[in-house]
Design an enzyme around this catalytic site. Structure first.
Site, PDB file in Angstrom:
ATOM      1  N   THR A   1      -4.268  -4.527   8.408  1.00 57.82           N
ATOM      2  CA  THR A   1      -4.087  -5.306   9.621  1.00 57.82           C
ATOM      3  C   THR A   1      -3.565  -4.366  10.709  1.00 57.82           C
ATOM      4  O   THR A   1      -3.431  -3.160  10.492  1.00 57.82           O
ATOM      5  CB  THR A   1      -3.085  -6.450   9.382  1.00 57.82           C
ATOM      6  OG1 THR A   1      -1.855  -5.896   8.888  1.00 57.82           O
ATOM      7  CG2 THR A   1      -3.619  -7.448   8.365  1.00 57.82           C
TER       8      THR A   1
ATOM      9  N   ASP B   1      -7.947  -0.299   5.010  1.00 58.63           N
ATOM     10  CA  ASP B   1      -8.484  -1.474   5.716  1.00 58.63           C
ATOM     11  C   ASP B   1      -7.320  -2.419   5.969  1.00 58.63           C
ATOM     12  O   ASP B   1      -7.182  -3.451   5.320  1.00 58.63           O
ATOM     13  CB  ASP B   1      -9.577  -2.119   4.871  1.00 58.63           C
ATOM     14  CG  ASP B   1     -10.201  -3.331   5.549  1.00 58.63           C
ATOM     15  OD1 ASP B   1      -9.949  -3.532   6.749  1.00 58.63           O
ATOM     16  OD2 ASP B   1     -10.926  -4.083   4.877  1.00 58.63           O
TER      17      ASP B   1
ATOM     18  N   GLY C   1       0.798  -1.220   0.000  1.00 58.57           N
ATOM     19  CA  GLY C   1       0.000   0.000   0.000  1.00 58.57           C
ATOM     20  C   GLY C   1       0.827   1.264   0.000  1.00 58.57           C
ATOM     21  O   GLY C   1       0.526   2.227  -0.725  1.00 58.57           O
TER      22      GLY C   1
END
Length: 286
Positions: A160, A158, A141
């Site tokens: 972890t 979204d 990301g």
């Protein structure tokens, strides 16, 4: 950790939760994640990554509705959305319900997560992976937001928890590049853990967000499978007017969409930004 028919979460050192295992459906470690998917009589199917619960069939709707619809309805004119992570498909499912959204980009580091969740959690995506508005990019990301030339109205992180692969998605550098990927008046939101047990992580996120956005806050929801209290969602934008909308105008936006929800509504939306005093005090000190 697995002990016979009991799975213990290992996110926190001195406290935690456990789930009984009716059946292990999948268990394997790859270069990114250590993944287990198992059946539980109360929560249905559960996926844990690196020893931490990520999603369950029973309560996923709370998380996915709040992380998706709060920014969409506050903004009112979202067209282009970036999802960072989100391979289970729940955020994607909720976004796809908004027919006015034109383009959806999902950046997921591990294609295996997408494939596993299509197989074991089909209701999470509800065929949203077939939506023609979707483009999937397999990448880290942070790397994606550093390099892309695309612009978005909304970025949803979204991720972890801030361990392992997810650590990059809580850095000031990540927020900086997300800001650069947003159009004027764009919005960033992300999951930020449970304040009562992850106070230091949330304080650091708050500091990092404040370096990059004029309006920074958190909103909350109680999600049973995320142990330790209310789940915090981060909010960042340069438009200070979004959160000033009155409830009647918000209700009209929601009514006009003709969508139904299991958790989200206008009162939940507004009240989710009203934080307990101990959280306010801690953030003020940071």
């Amino acid at each position: 950790m697995i002990n016979e028919k009991i799975w213990h979460e290992k996110l926190h050192r001195h406290v935690g939760q456990y789930f009984s295992i009716d059946k292990i459906l999948y268990q394997k470690k790859n270069k990114y994640h250590d993944i287990i998917i198992f059946q539980n009589s109360i929560m249905g199917r559960i996926m844990a990554i690196d020893g931490v619960v990520q999603t369950t069939e029973k309560d996923e709707f709370i998380y996915h509705e709040m992380l998706t619809h709060v920014p969409i309805f506050y903004h009112g004119l979202i067209k282009n959305v970036l999802i960072v992570g989100g391979g289970d498909g729940g955020i994607l499912r909720e976004i796809c319900r908004h027919k006015s959204i034109e383009n959806i980009t999902m950046v997921e580091i591990d294609l295996n997560i997408i494939d596993l969740c299509k197989q074991f959690f089909p209701k999470h995506n509800n065929n949203a992976y077939k939506d023609p508005r979707l483009k999937i990019v397999i990448d880290n990301g942070l790397n994606f937001v550093q390099k892309t030339k695309e612009k978005f109205d909304l970025i949803i992180s979204d991720s972890t928890d801030p361990i392992g692969c997810g650590k990059d998605l809580f850095l000031s550098d990540f927020y900086f590049h997300c800001k650069n990927c947003l159009v004027k008046n764009g919005i960033f939101v992300g999951q930020n853990g449970v304040f009562f047990l992850q106070k230091n992580d949330i304080n650091q996120s708050y500091k990092n967000l404040k370096k990059n956005f004029h309006d920074v806050s958190f909103y909350q929801a109680t999600i049973p499978s995320y142990y330790g209290g209310t789940m915090m969602f981060s909010w960042g934008t340069d438009n200070i007017d979004f959160r000033q909308i009155n409830i009647k105008n918000l209700e009209k936006r929601i009514k006009d969409k003709k969508l139904t929800f299991n958790y989200y509504n206008s009162n939940i939306h507004i009240s989710s930004f009203y934080l307990p005093q101990y959280i306010i005090n801690t953030l003020d000190k940071s």
